[in-house]
Design a protein around this motif. Structure first.
Motif, PDB file in Angstrom:
ATOM      1  N   SER A 393      51.669  70.507  79.045  1.00  0.00           N
ATOM      2  CA  SER A 393      51.251  71.848  79.481  1.00  0.00           C
ATOM      3  C   SER A 393      52.153  72.259  80.635  1.00  0.00           C
ATOM      4  O   SER A 393      52.866  71.427  81.201  1.00  0.00           O
ATOM      5  CB  SER A 393      49.793  71.831  79.939  1.00  0.00           C
ATOM      6  N   GLN A 394      52.106  73.531  80.988  1.00  0.00           N
ATOM      7  CA  GLN A 394      52.907  74.009  82.122  1.00  0.00           C
ATOM      8  C   GLN A 394      52.479  73.292  83.406  1.00  0.00           C
ATOM      9  O   GLN A 394      53.275  73.078  84.312  1.00  0.00           O
ATOM     10  CB  GLN A 394      52.761  75.524  82.290  1.00  0.00           C
ATOM     11  N   HIS A 395      51.192  72.893  83.454  1.00  0.00           N
ATOM     12  CA  HIS A 395      50.660  72.199  84.635  1.00  0.00           C
ATOM     13  C   HIS A 395      51.322  70.827  84.815  1.00  0.00           C
ATOM     14  O   HIS A 395      51.497  70.351  85.933  1.00  0.00           O
ATOM     15  CB  HIS A 395      49.138  72.040  84.492  1.00  0.00           C
ATOM     16  N   ALA A 396      51.694  70.201  83.678  1.00  0.00           N
ATOM     17  CA  ALA A 396      52.325  68.872  83.738  1.00  0.00           C
ATOM     18  C   ALA A 396      53.625  68.918  84.543  1.00  0.00           C
ATOM     19  O   ALA A 396      53.995  67.949  85.217  1.00  0.00           O
ATOM     20  CB  ALA A 396      52.609  68.368  82.324  1.00  0.00           C
ATOM     21  N   MET A 397      54.312  70.068  84.520  1.00  0.00           N
ATOM     22  CA  MET A 397      55.572  70.200  85.243  1.00  0.00           C
ATOM     23  C   MET A 397      55.352  70.167  86.752  1.00  0.00           C
ATOM     24  O   MET A 397      56.220  69.747  87.503  1.00  0.00           O
ATOM     25  CB  MET A 397      56.270  71.500  84.834  1.00  0.00           C
ATOM     26  N   GLU A 398      54.157  70.621  87.171  1.00  0.00           N
ATOM     27  CA  GLU A 398      53.855  70.647  88.612  1.00  0.00           C
ATOM     28  C   GLU A 398      53.569  69.246  89.159  1.00  0.00           C
ATOM     29  O   GLU A 398      53.583  69.032  90.367  1.00  0.00           O
ATOM     30  CB  GLU A 398      52.634  71.550  88.867  1.00  0.00           C
ATOM     31  N   ARG A 399      53.299  68.299  88.252  1.00  0.00           N
ATOM     32  CA  ARG A 399      52.952  66.954  88.714  1.00  0.00           C
ATOM     33  C   ARG A 399      54.170  66.055  88.934  1.00  0.00           C
ATOM     34  O   ARG A 399      54.032  64.895  89.322  1.00  0.00           O
ATOM     35  CB  ARG A 399      51.987  66.296  87.714  1.00  0.00           C
ATOM     36  N   LEU A 400      55.371  66.571  88.669  1.00  0.00           N
ATOM     37  CA  LEU A 400      56.584  65.793  88.945  1.00  0.00           C
ATOM     38  C   LEU A 400      56.711  65.590  90.454  1.00  0.00           C
ATOM     39  O   LEU A 400      56.407  66.489  91.234  1.00  0.00           O
ATOM     40  CB  LEU A 400      57.824  66.521  88.412  1.00  0.00           C
ATOM     41  N   ASP A 401      57.181  64.418  90.856  1.00  0.00           N
ATOM     42  CA  ASP A 401      57.373  64.127  92.279  1.00  0.00           C
ATOM     43  C   ASP A 401      58.683  64.756  92.747  1.00  0.00           C
ATOM     44  O   ASP A 401      59.768  64.337  92.341  1.00  0.00           O
ATOM     45  CB  ASP A 401      57.403  62.595  92.477  1.00  0.00           C
ATOM     46  N   LYS A 438      69.790  64.813  90.354  1.00  0.00           N
ATOM     47  CA  LYS A 438      69.142  65.987  90.953  1.00  0.00           C
ATOM     48  C   LYS A 438      67.700  65.671  91.327  1.00  0.00           C
ATOM     49  O   LYS A 438      66.980  65.043  90.549  1.00  0.00           O
ATOM     50  CB  LYS A 438      69.115  67.130  89.937  1.00  0.00           C
ATOM     51  N   LYS A 439      67.290  66.097  92.496  1.00  0.00           N
ATOM     52  CA  LYS A 439      65.890  65.928  92.918  1.00  0.00           C
ATOM     53  C   LYS A 439      65.009  66.890  92.109  1.00  0.00           C
ATOM     54  O   LYS A 439      65.403  68.035  91.862  1.00  0.00           O
ATOM     55  CB  LYS A 439      65.727  66.262  94.405  1.00  0.00           C
ATOM     56  N   CYS A 440      63.816  66.431  91.759  1.00  0.00           N
ATOM     57  CA  CYS A 440      62.914  67.250  90.932  1.00  0.00           C
ATOM     58  C   CYS A 440      62.561  68.573  91.599  1.00  0.00           C
ATOM     59  O   CYS A 440      62.331  69.570  90.918  1.00  0.00           O
ATOM     60  CB  CYS A 440      61.642  66.467  90.603  1.00  0.00           C
ATOM     61  N   ARG A 441      62.537  68.590  92.941  1.00  0.00           N
ATOM     62  CA  ARG A 441      62.143  69.836  93.623  1.00  0.00           C
ATOM     63  C   ARG A 441      63.184  70.949  93.418  1.00  0.00           C
ATOM     64  O   ARG A 441      62.887  72.118  93.575  1.00  0.00           O
ATOM     65  CB  ARG A 441      61.913  69.596  95.116  1.00  0.00           C
ATOM     66  N   PHE A 442      64.409  70.565  93.058  1.00  0.00           N
ATOM     67  CA  PHE A 442      65.462  71.565  92.864  1.00  0.00           C
ATOM     68  C   PHE A 442      65.665  71.926  91.382  1.00  0.00           C
ATOM     69  O   PHE A 442      66.556  72.704  91.055  1.00  0.00           O
ATOM     70  CB  PHE A 442      66.791  71.063  93.439  1.00  0.00           C
ATOM     71  N   LEU A 443      64.848  71.372  90.498  1.00  0.00           N
ATOM     72  CA  LEU A 443      65.013  71.652  89.071  1.00  0.00           C
ATOM     73  C   LEU A 443      64.464  73.037  88.722  1.00  0.00           C
ATOM     74  O   LEU A 443      63.472  73.487  89.296  1.00  0.00           O
ATOM     75  CB  LEU A 443      64.274  70.605  88.227  1.00  0.00           C
ATOM     76  N   SER A 444      65.112  73.690  87.760  1.00  0.00           N
ATOM     77  CA  SER A 444      64.609  74.976  87.260  1.00  0.00           C
ATOM     78  C   SER A 444      63.409  74.707  86.352  1.00  0.00           C
ATOM     79  O   SER A 444      63.131  73.555  85.987  1.00  0.00           O
ATOM     80  CB  SER A 444      65.707  75.681  86.453  1.00  0.00           C
ATOM     81  N   GLY A 445      62.729  75.778  85.948  1.00  0.00           N
ATOM     82  CA  GLY A 445      61.588  75.633  85.039  1.00  0.00           C
ATOM     83  C   GLY A 445      61.984  74.937  83.749  1.00  0.00           C
ATOM     84  O   GLY A 445      61.277  74.043  83.257  1.00  0.00           O
ATOM     85  N   GLY A 446      63.138  75.310  83.207  1.00  0.00           N
ATOM     86  CA  GLY A 446      63.613  74.703  81.962  1.00  0.00           C
ATOM     87  C   GLY A 446      63.936  73.233  82.128  1.00  0.00           C
ATOM     88  O   GLY A 446      63.633  72.411  81.254  1.00  0.00           O
ATOM     89  N   LYS A 448      62.619  71.177  84.371  1.00  0.00           N
ATOM     90  CA  LYS A 448      61.348  70.442  84.524  1.00  0.00           C
ATOM     91  C   LYS A 448      60.695  70.212  83.166  1.00  0.00           C
ATOM     92  O   LYS A 448      60.191  69.123  82.884  1.00  0.00           O
ATOM     93  CB  LYS A 448      60.391  71.222  85.437  1.00  0.00           C
ATOM     94  N   ALA A 449      60.698  71.255  82.328  1.00  0.00           N
ATOM     95  CA  ALA A 449      60.093  71.146  80.991  1.00  0.00           C
ATOM     96  C   ALA A 449      60.799  70.062  80.188  1.00  0.00           C
ATOM     97  O   ALA A 449      60.155  69.243  79.521  1.00  0.00           O
ATOM     98  CB  ALA A 449      60.171  72.487  80.265  1.00  0.00           C
ATOM     99  N   ARG A 450      62.134  70.014  80.285  1.00  0.00           N
ATOM    100  CA  ARG A 450      62.899  69.011  79.532  1.00  0.00           C
ATOM    101  C   ARG A 450      62.582  67.599  80.017  1.00  0.00           C
ATOM    102  O   ARG A 450      62.460  66.670  79.220  1.00  0.00           O
ATOM    103  CB  ARG A 450      64.404  69.283  79.657  1.00  0.00           C
ATOM    104  N   LEU A 451      62.440  67.443  81.349  1.00  0.00           N
ATOM    105  CA  LEU A 451      62.163  66.121  81.912  1.00  0.00           C
ATOM    106  C   LEU A 451      60.770  65.632  81.498  1.00  0.00           C
ATOM    107  O   LEU A 451      60.602  64.474  81.081  1.00  0.00           O
ATOM    108  CB  LEU A 451      62.282  66.164  83.439  1.00  0.00           C
ATOM    109  N   VAL A 452      59.771  66.509  81.592  1.00  0.00           N
ATOM    110  CA  VAL A 452      58.400  66.137  81.189  1.00  0.00           C
ATOM    111  C   VAL A 452      58.378  65.762  79.711  1.00  0.00           C
ATOM    112  O   VAL A 452      57.749  64.787  79.300  1.00  0.00           O
ATOM    113  CB  VAL A 452      57.412  67.295  81.487  1.00  0.00           C
ATOM    114  N   MET A 453      59.101  66.550  78.889  1.00  0.00           N
ATOM    115  CA  MET A 453      59.166  66.281  77.449  1.00  0.00           C
ATOM    116  C   MET A 453      59.837  64.929  77.185  1.00  0.00           C
ATOM    117  O   MET A 453      59.374  64.155  76.347  1.00  0.00           O
ATOM    118  CB  MET A 453      59.971  67.399  76.788  1.00  0.00           C
ATOM    119  N   ALA A 454      60.906  64.633  77.912  1.00  0.00           N
ATOM    120  CA  ALA A 454      61.621  63.355  77.738  1.00  0.00           C
ATOM    121  C   ALA A 454      60.700  62.183  78.053  1.00  0.00           C
ATOM    122  O   ALA A 454      60.657  61.194  77.305  1.00  0.00           O
ATOM    123  CB  ALA A 454      62.851  63.321  78.643  1.00  0.00           C
ATOM    124  N   ILE A 455      59.942  62.288  79.154  1.00  0.00           N
ATOM    125  CA  ILE A 455      59.023  61.213  79.544  1.00  0.00           C
ATOM    126  C   ILE A 455      57.948  61.022  78.473  1.00  0.00           C
ATOM    127  O   ILE A 455      57.597  59.898  78.107  1.00  0.00           O
ATOM    128  CB  ILE A 455      58.385  61.518  80.925  1.00  0.00           C
TER     129      ILE A 455
END
Length: 540
Positions: A393-401, A438-446, A448-455
């Motif tokens: 979900s979009q919320h999952a992207m907010e849980r990245l450290d 790249k630090k997660c705080r500097f990732l764009s929305g896209g 972040k979505a790719r990283l969550v999907m990869a995990i």
């Protein structure tokens, strides 16, 4: 109308354009494509006058009005959504503002002495307002906002109270109401649901100005544009046709260029071999010299530049039981708003359900109930035996450290995995080279979505619950994901506004409507053929 003439532009150490030329002519609808970071937004900014080329020029014909929509909508507050949209309507909005000031002045006792002049000016401004279609303006603004899925109540709400996605729609509405001579739309399909997307498609088809747009939605692009401008390797290349034609033509061009390159390489190797063999013989000196000169004059064919998109292969997920998730007599309400009343729904192994419904119909609520993020008010939600679930979900992207890098996030999720396989995983999802640092705080929305999907997909679950998984994904990543999920052997329940994604992956449709809930066997394509519409409530 708008021309790029031999433009060169460097961004930091990267050359975005080198002596590139292209044109946007009256009435043309052009899709702007290119890999992430190629310079699409920079091109828009140069037309809008927010940036200048280092060399060359961007020329716009006199009296041509330009409307530019981008993802950076800035601060909005203090006005209703409808007032904010009307404010973007060009000259008429300036006249409307003066009209409002004069109306206030007429009610102000302190300005009684100047009342004759105020009334005279009010008459002049009112005539101009009428001439510009001002009295129809509010109706048109509300029509645009309704097309973008605003309720009447939301239209009159202070924009400051709206979420970022809804503010984005307000900003888009401003440009659409303005109807400029040339419209620049940078990712207008982001943040839109399917109903709004289909409405926007119809609006842009009927728009008679020039359009230059980017979109990560190939179906949306295909239905609107009749020409593609591609940014790649610093140059601008035009293709006459829609996005599918461009893809075919590009592949054909690459094939021809590769064949030409290989033929030339074979010829060069033969010539070099002759020179090497006979250069020491005086009897062949003239021939050798002639061939050396010939080689010096040959214009070398470059091999085609290929976009490197890494394919992602799923490991086979463990097998689940036949009944993956079962909802029995499920009720769910938020306050006085009833979402589900006695819902019965069963998801079986290998089914791929796409959930359709207008805003507020309960699509995300259903996914949350199945994922266990939310509980039904009454009734039961049961997840079957041996089910291993992955919920996006979009919320999952907010849980990245935010303090972790991309690679550290992968290592943290899979401490037993070796570095090589994690780097390969990162590459599949568009993180190559230094991107993994790249630090997660500097990732764009896209990103972040790719990283969550990869995990989520590295050690695959056998049941995927996906809420708008393609939001923010570029065309190449989306295509990779579709190919990967097409080969996936598990079960899926998902919501998406991307029709290409829906058609490629669904084999069942759950339609949520005010009249009731309907289940269809067959995927999205069969659903459209059977119902005659692409989304609930929209008839084609």
């Amino acid at each position: 109308m708008i021309r790029f003439e031999n433009i060169t532009k460097q961004n930091s150490h990267r050359i975005l354009f080198f002596e590139a030329s292209a044109a946007l002519n009256r009435g043309e609808k052009i899709g702007l494509v290119g890999p992430n970071g190629a310079g699409k937004t920079t091109l828009f900014r140069m037309i809008a006058g927010e940036e200048a080329p280092d060399e060359g020029q961007v020329s716009i014909e006199k009296q041509v009005s330009v409307g530019y929509f981008n993802q950076d909508v800035g601060e909005m507050a203090g006005r209703s959504a409808v007032a904010e949209v009307m404010d973007g309507a060009g000259p008429v909005s300036t006249v409307a503002a003066e009209l409002a000031q004069l109306e206030a002045a007429m009610c102000d006792p302190e300005q009684a002495d100047a009342m004759d002049a105020i009334i005279e000016r009010y008459g002049e401004v009112q005539a101009r307002f009428e001439e510009l279609g001002g009295y129809e303006l509010e109706g048109r603004a509300r029509e645009v906002l309704a097309g973008l899925s605003f309720s009447q109540e939301m239209m009159d709400t202070d924009v400051g109270a709206l979420s970022g996605g809804w503010k984005m729609r307000v900003a888009l509405g401003r440009i659409l109401l303005m109807r400029p001579d040339a419209m620049l739309l940078d990712e207008p399909s982001n943040h839109l649901d399917l109903e709004s997307l289909i409405w926007l498609e119809g609006f842009l088809k009927g728009y008679d100005g020039a359009l230059l747009m980017t979109s990560h939605d190939r179906e949306f692009m295909n239905r609107i544009v009749t020409k593609i401008i591609e940014i790649d390797g610093g140059s601008l290349t035009s293709y006459s046709g829609d996005y599918e034609f461009y893809e075919r033509q590009r592949a054909l061009n690459e094939k021809q260029q590769q064949a030409q390159f290989e033929r030339q390489q074979a010829m060069l190797a033969k010539e070099v071999k002759f020179i090497e063999r006979f250069k020491a013989r005086a009897s062949h000196a003239a021939q050798v010299q002639s061939r050396v000169k010939k080689l010096d004059k040959i214009e070398r064919v470059e091999p085609p530049m290929r976009r490197h998109v890494v394919a992602f292969d799923f490991a086979t997920p463990p097998r689940s039981g036949e009944d993956v998730a079962v909802l029995r007599n499920a009720h769910k309400a938020y306050g006085g708003r009833i979402i589900y009343e006695g819902l019965d729904f069963t998801i079986r192994r290998k089914e791929r359900w796409c959930v359709m419904g207008v805003n507020g119909a309960g699509k995300s609520t259903l996914l949350k109930l199945v994922a266990g993020v939310s509980e039904p008010d009454s009734g039961t939600v049961t997840v079957g035996a041996s089910v291993k679930m992955g919920y996006f979900s979009q919320h999952a992207m907010e849980r990245l450290d935010g303090a972790m890098t991309v690679f550290e996030s992968l290592e943290s999720a899979f401490p037993q995995a070796n570095q090589g396989s994690l780097r390969a995983l990162a590459g599949c999802f568009g993180f190559s080279g230094d991107d993994v640092e790249k630090k997660c705080r500097f990732l764009s929305g896209g990103e972040k979505a790719r990283l969550v999907m990869a995990i989520m997909l590295f050690n695959p679950p056998n049941f995927l619950v996906l809420d708008e998984p393609t939001n923010h994904l570029d065309l190449d990543t989306k295509e990779m994901l579709i190919k990967a999920l097409a080969a996936y052997e598990g079960t899926m329940l998902f919501v998406s506004h991307d029709r290409h994604f829906l058609a490629a992956l669904s084999n069942r449709v759950l339609e949520l409507t005010p009249e009731g809930i309907h289940q269809y066997s067959g995927g999205y394509t069969e659903y459209v053929a059977r119902t005659g519409h692409e989304a609930p409530g929209l008839h084609s």
